[in-house]
Design a protein around this motif. Structure first.
Motif, short mmCIF file in Angstrom:
data_model
loop_
_atom_site.label_atom_id
_atom_site.label_comp_id
_atom_site.label_asym_id
_atom_site.label_seq_id
_atom_site.Cartn_x
_atom_site.Cartn_y
_atom_site.Cartn_z
N GLY A 179 -7.65 3.05 -4.44
CA GLY A 179 -8.28 2.68 -5.70
C GLY A 179 -9.38 3.63 -6.13
O GLY A 179 -9.64 3.80 -7.32
N ASN A 180 -10.01 4.27 -5.17
CA ASN A 180 -11.08 5.22 -5.47
C ASN A 180 -10.58 6.65 -5.58
O ASN A 180 -11.36 7.56 -5.85
CB ASN A 180 -12.19 5.15 -4.40
CG ASN A 180 -12.97 3.87 -4.48
OD1 ASN A 180 -13.08 3.26 -5.53
ND2 ASN A 180 -13.50 3.44 -3.36
N THR A 205 -8.81 0.29 -0.86
CA THR A 205 -10.08 0.83 -1.35
C THR A 205 -9.98 2.34 -1.53
O THR A 205 -10.37 2.88 -2.57
CB THR A 205 -11.22 0.49 -0.37
OG1 THR A 205 -11.37 -0.93 -0.32
CG2 THR A 205 -12.54 1.11 -0.82
N MET A 206 -9.43 3.02 -0.53
CA MET A 206 -9.28 4.47 -0.63
C MET A 206 -8.36 4.85 -1.78
O MET A 206 -8.65 5.77 -2.54
CB MET A 206 -8.75 5.03 0.69
CG MET A 206 -9.75 4.95 1.82
SD MET A 206 -9.08 5.59 3.36
CE MET A 206 -9.11 7.34 3.01
N ALA A 217 -7.08 -3.51 3.49
CA ALA A 217 -8.21 -3.48 2.55
C ALA A 217 -8.79 -2.07 2.45
O ALA A 217 -9.11 -1.60 1.35
CB ALA A 217 -9.28 -4.48 2.98
N GLN A 218 -8.93 -1.40 3.57
CA GLN A 218 -9.46 -0.02 3.56
C GLN A 218 -8.50 0.92 2.84
O GLN A 218 -8.93 1.78 2.08
CB GLN A 218 -9.70 0.46 5.00
CG GLN A 218 -10.86 -0.21 5.67
CD GLN A 218 -10.94 0.14 7.15
OE1 GLN A 218 -9.93 0.21 7.86
NE2 GLN A 218 -12.16 0.36 7.62
N GLN A 219 -7.21 0.74 3.08
CA GLN A 219 -6.22 1.57 2.40
C GLN A 219 -6.30 1.39 0.88
O GLN A 219 -6.33 2.36 0.12
CB GLN A 219 -4.81 1.24 2.88
CG GLN A 219 -4.53 1.65 4.30
CD GLN A 219 -3.18 1.19 4.80
OE1 GLN A 219 -2.38 0.62 4.06
NE2 GLN A 219 -2.92 1.42 6.07
N THR A 277 0.83 -1.20 0.00
CA THR A 277 0.00 0.00 0.00
C THR A 277 0.87 1.25 0.00
O THR A 277 0.48 2.29 -0.55
CB THR A 277 -0.96 0.02 1.20
OG1 THR A 277 -0.21 -0.12 2.40
CG2 THR A 277 -1.98 -1.10 1.10
#
Length: 74
Positions: free
Chosen positions: A48-49, A45-46, A41-43, A17
């Motif tokens: 990637g968005n 997602t952030m 996973a949250q990292q 990440t």
């Protein structure tokens, strides 16, 4: 500001990440800072968005130049 690229693979053999954050041109720890308490996973997602700031800056400069050229013609 130049910052050396972190290793693209983390200690578990997965995509780092820290590397993704670096590739997007974000300041170190912007998404990966331990104080944020985000999971991997949250990292991802952030990240990637998110918007790649270099691309956004280029688009704004390009569009501003086109708008300026249009104003000169009118």
């Amino acid at each position: 500001m130049f910052r050396e690229a972190p290793d693209p693979i983390d200690e578990t053999g997965r995509l780092s990440t820290l590397f993704v954050e670096w590739m997007m041109g974000l300041p170190e720890g912007w998404v990966t800072g331990p104080g944020l308490g985000l999971s991997r996973a949250q990292q991802l997602t952030m990240l990637g968005n998110g918007v790649v700031t270099q691309q956004a800056e280029y688009a704004v400069r390009l569009l501003a130049g086109m708008a300026e050229a249009t104003e000169e013609v009118a």
